[in-house]
Write a protein that holds these residues in place. Sequence first.
Motif, PDB file in Angstrom:
ATOM      1  N   THR A  33       0.585  -1.162  -0.068  1.00  0.00           N
ATOM      2  CA  THR A  33       0.129   0.007  -0.113  1.00  0.00           C
ATOM      3  C   THR A  33       0.954   1.272  -0.083  1.00  0.00           C
ATOM      4  OG1 THR A  33      -1.530  -1.060   1.293  1.00  0.00           O
ATOM      5  CG2 THR A  33      -1.800   1.264   1.238  1.00  0.00           C
ATOM      6  N   GLY A  34       0.716   2.122  -0.852  1.00  0.00           N
ATOM      7  CA  GLY A  34       1.304   3.311  -0.927  1.00  0.00           C
ATOM      8  C   GLY A  34       0.434   4.382  -0.965  1.00  0.00           C
ATOM      9  N   GLY A  35       0.983   5.676  -0.492  1.00  0.00           N
ATOM     10  CA  GLY A  35       0.272   6.912  -0.380  1.00  0.00           C
ATOM     11  C   GLY A  35       1.085   8.130  -1.168  1.00  0.00           C
ATOM     12  N   GLY A  36       0.194   9.212  -1.461  1.00  0.00           N
ATOM     13  CA  GLY A  36       0.887  10.265  -2.217  1.00  0.00           C
ATOM     14  C   GLY A  36       0.243  11.413  -1.980  1.00  0.00           C
ATOM     15  N   ALA A  37       0.165  12.602  -3.041  1.00  0.00           N
ATOM     16  CA  ALA A  37      -0.146  13.569  -2.982  1.00  0.00           C
ATOM     17  C   ALA A  37      -1.708  13.588  -2.513  1.00  0.00           C
ATOM     18  CB  ALA A  37      -0.179  14.636  -4.102  1.00  0.00           C
ATOM     19  N   MET A  65      15.066  29.676 -21.523  1.00  0.00           N
ATOM     20  CA  MET A  65      14.645  30.035 -19.913  1.00  0.00           C
ATOM     21  C   MET A  65      15.668  29.468 -18.930  1.00  0.00           C
ATOM     22  SD  MET A  65      11.687  31.648 -20.385  1.00  0.00           S
ATOM     23  CE  MET A  65      10.233  30.988 -19.160  1.00  0.00           C
ATOM     24  N   PRO A  66      15.426  30.128 -17.744  1.00  0.00           N
ATOM     25  CA  PRO A  66      16.394  29.469 -16.624  1.00  0.00           C
ATOM     26  C   PRO A  66      15.909  28.120 -16.023  1.00  0.00           C
ATOM     27  CG  PRO A  66      15.031  31.197 -15.924  1.00  0.00           C
ATOM     28  CD  PRO A  66      14.784  31.177 -17.516  1.00  0.00           C
ATOM     29  N   PRO A  67      17.068  27.448 -15.762  1.00  0.00           N
ATOM     30  CA  PRO A  67      16.698  26.068 -15.194  1.00  0.00           C
ATOM     31  C   PRO A  67      15.713  26.352 -13.899  1.00  0.00           C
ATOM     32  CG  PRO A  67      18.829  26.484 -14.489  1.00  0.00           C
ATOM     33  CD  PRO A  67      18.549  27.713 -15.638  1.00  0.00           C
ATOM     34  N   ALA A  68      14.830  25.174 -13.792  1.00  0.00           N
ATOM     35  CA  ALA A  68      14.016  25.338 -12.701  1.00  0.00           C
ATOM     36  C   ALA A  68      13.985  24.034 -11.947  1.00  0.00           C
ATOM     37  CB  ALA A  68      12.576  25.745 -13.102  1.00  0.00           C
ATOM     38  N   THR A  69      13.313  24.037 -10.727  1.00  0.00           N
ATOM     39  CA  THR A  69      13.179  22.553  -9.823  1.00  0.00           C
ATOM     40  C   THR A  69      11.591  22.568  -9.650  1.00  0.00           C
ATOM     41  OG1 THR A  69      15.224  23.067  -8.760  1.00  0.00           O
ATOM     42  CG2 THR A  69      13.648  21.700  -7.509  1.00  0.00           C
ATOM     43  N   ILE A  70      11.210  21.302 -10.022  1.00  0.00           N
ATOM     44  CA  ILE A  70       9.873  20.940  -9.625  1.00  0.00           C
ATOM     45  C   ILE A  70       9.677  19.879  -8.633  1.00  0.00           C
ATOM     46  CG2 ILE A  70       7.732  19.974 -10.654  1.00  0.00           C
ATOM     47  CD1 ILE A  70       8.954  20.754 -13.516  1.00  0.00           C
ATOM     48  N   ALA A  71       9.234  20.342  -7.452  1.00  0.00           N
ATOM     49  CA  ALA A  71       9.174  19.452  -6.258  1.00  0.00           C
ATOM     50  C   ALA A  71       7.810  19.108  -5.951  1.00  0.00           C
ATOM     51  CB  ALA A  71      10.008  19.935  -5.413  1.00  0.00           C
ATOM     52  N   GLY A  72       7.709  17.841  -5.222  1.00  0.00           N
ATOM     53  CA  GLY A  72       6.191  17.783  -4.432  1.00  0.00           C
ATOM     54  C   GLY A  72       5.959  16.088  -4.561  1.00  0.00           C
ATOM     55  N   GLY A 189       0.922   6.017   7.781  1.00  0.00           N
ATOM     56  CA  GLY A 189       0.638   7.000   6.802  1.00  0.00           C
ATOM     57  C   GLY A 189       2.082   8.102   6.310  1.00  0.00           C
ATOM     58  N   PHE A 190       3.342   7.413   6.838  1.00  0.00           N
ATOM     59  CA  PHE A 190       4.337   8.200   6.472  1.00  0.00           C
ATOM     60  C   PHE A 190       4.653   8.558   5.153  1.00  0.00           C
ATOM     61  CE2 PHE A 190       6.653   4.027   6.350  1.00  0.00           C
ATOM     62  CZ  PHE A 190       7.423   4.121   5.391  1.00  0.00           C
ATOM     63  N   GLU A 191       4.146   7.647   4.119  1.00  0.00           N
ATOM     64  CA  GLU A 191       4.591   8.136   2.509  1.00  0.00           C
ATOM     65  C   GLU A 191       3.264   9.035   2.006  1.00  0.00           C
ATOM     66  OE1 GLU A 191       4.943   4.531   0.514  1.00  0.00           O
ATOM     67  OE2 GLU A 191       6.516   3.764   1.893  1.00  0.00           O
ATOM     68  N   SER A 192       2.424   9.312   2.927  1.00  0.00           N
ATOM     69  CA  SER A 192       1.406  10.329   2.319  1.00  0.00           C
ATOM     70  C   SER A 192       1.698  11.805   2.235  1.00  0.00           C
ATOM     71  CB  SER A 192       0.059  10.362   2.915  1.00  0.00           C
ATOM     72  OG  SER A 192      -0.211   8.660   2.730  1.00  0.00           O
ATOM     73  N   ALA A 193       1.542  12.443   0.986  1.00  0.00           N
ATOM     74  CA  ALA A 193       1.827  13.885   1.075  1.00  0.00           C
ATOM     75  C   ALA A 193       0.444  14.647   1.386  1.00  0.00           C
ATOM     76  CB  ALA A 193       2.125  14.160  -0.350  1.00  0.00           C
ATOM     77  N   SER A 194       0.572  15.913   1.725  1.00  0.00           N
ATOM     78  CA  SER A 194      -0.683  16.789   1.808  1.00  0.00           C
ATOM     79  C   SER A 194      -1.018  17.150   0.511  1.00  0.00           C
ATOM     80  CB  SER A 194       0.017  17.859   2.698  1.00  0.00           C
ATOM     81  OG  SER A 194       0.690  18.805   1.885  1.00  0.00           O
ATOM     82  N   GLY A 200       4.814  15.890   5.949  1.00  0.00           N
ATOM     83  CA  GLY A 200       4.695  16.389   7.367  1.00  0.00           C
ATOM     84  C   GLY A 200       6.134  15.741   8.213  1.00  0.00           C
ATOM     85  N   ILE A 201       6.721  16.518   8.982  1.00  0.00           N
ATOM     86  CA  ILE A 201       7.915  15.869   9.875  1.00  0.00           C
ATOM     87  C   ILE A 201       7.455  16.076  11.246  1.00  0.00           C
ATOM     88  CG2 ILE A 201      10.373  15.870  10.240  1.00  0.00           C
ATOM     89  CD1 ILE A 201      10.602  16.654   7.438  1.00  0.00           C
ATOM     90  N   SER A 202       7.683  15.361  12.182  1.00  0.00           N
ATOM     91  CA  SER A 202       7.415  15.566  13.524  1.00  0.00           C
ATOM     92  C   SER A 202       8.566  14.839  14.411  1.00  0.00           C
ATOM     93  CB  SER A 202       6.222  15.155  14.234  1.00  0.00           C
ATOM     94  OG  SER A 202       5.917  13.686  14.051  1.00  0.00           O
ATOM     95  N   GLY A 203       8.778  15.150  15.604  1.00  0.00           N
ATOM     96  CA  GLY A 203       9.777  14.473  16.281  1.00  0.00           C
ATOM     97  C   GLY A 203      10.122  15.327  17.714  1.00  0.00           C
ATOM     98  N   THR A 204      11.477  15.005  18.043  1.00  0.00           N
ATOM     99  CA  THR A 204      11.822  15.703  19.271  1.00  0.00           C
ATOM    100  C   THR A 204      13.395  16.240  18.952  1.00  0.00           C
ATOM    101  OG1 THR A 204      12.788  13.561  20.053  1.00  0.00           O
ATOM    102  CG2 THR A 204      10.597  14.346  20.831  1.00  0.00           C
ATOM    103  N   ALA A 205      13.822  16.994  19.763  1.00  0.00           N
ATOM    104  CA  ALA A 205      15.072  17.764  19.476  1.00  0.00           C
ATOM    105  C   ALA A 205      15.832  17.858  20.973  1.00  0.00           C
ATOM    106  CB  ALA A 205      15.129  18.703  18.783  1.00  0.00           C
TER     107      ALA A 205
END
Length: 285
Positions: A33-37, A65-72, A189-194, A200-205
């Motif tokens: 099972t995989g998740g995504g956007a 045109m200038p180089p661009a980055t596409i991320a998501g 749910g760690f592979e699911s995008a908004s 999302g990232i959560s944790g402690t420091a």
Amino acid sequence: MKHLSSTSWLLSAIVLLCGCGGYKGGGGYQGSTGGGAGGVTSLLPSSGPNIAGNWQFSTTSTTGMPPATIAGGINQSGSSASGAVHVEGSKCFDRLTTIALTGTLAGSDISLISTSVGGQVLTLIGSISGIGNAFTGTYTINGGCANGDHGTVTGRDVGVIRGALGGTFTASGGDTFDMGGYINPGYAGFESASSEGSFGISGTANFGTSCFGSGKIVAGTFPSGSFMIGTSVVLAIQTDNGTFIFVGTNTDHSGIGEISGEYSVTGGTCDQTGTALLNDDPWGY
């Protein structure tokens, strides 16, 4: 431009914060099972590449045109694909604008087309190869400001940081202090995008300085809170003496993520700015 601008992300994160996951190791093959956007999760067929994940693409224009980055984030259900991405480095796309993608996968061949943004429609056509889901192909833009632009595009599923997180912060005045922490895996749910294409990232420091004690890494959604989109990592850490905002770029070194970037601390008695170099070990607990 090889990655999303640290300075521009930092400014946006600070403004939005004041105004107010887990790891997928570079693709693979279907059968789980995989998740995504959009947070959609579905059972995938047992053969062919699994493209669901956190992607970053780099474009090279043949029209000047200038180089661009596409991320998501990209999601997959059978031979259908969908996603939500942002463009950085283009004079015709606002990086804060979410661009929805839909497409099809036939074997290792994939085509993605965007909704119209300012009259512009982006099309990506290429193929997936290798364990890390490397993408090679071409892109075209029809309509609007960038009408007629086309060229080559490469990309890969860069995964999402998790596990042990540590490193060194260097304030602008030269003082240094260490941080150790842990990024929650997110489990199912760690592979699911908004819906904005971020993860999302959560944790402690914990900080090795008298200024700050322990902190909480607060999960968010682009462009606020803690998240990853492409190789860009934003950490919003609430401490007992102010709020950290760290914006960096993740580079994988044999499974260990090296994240370099800039940080600011506001809202306490030790407000400061500086740089940081962090390491993410997905196998460190």
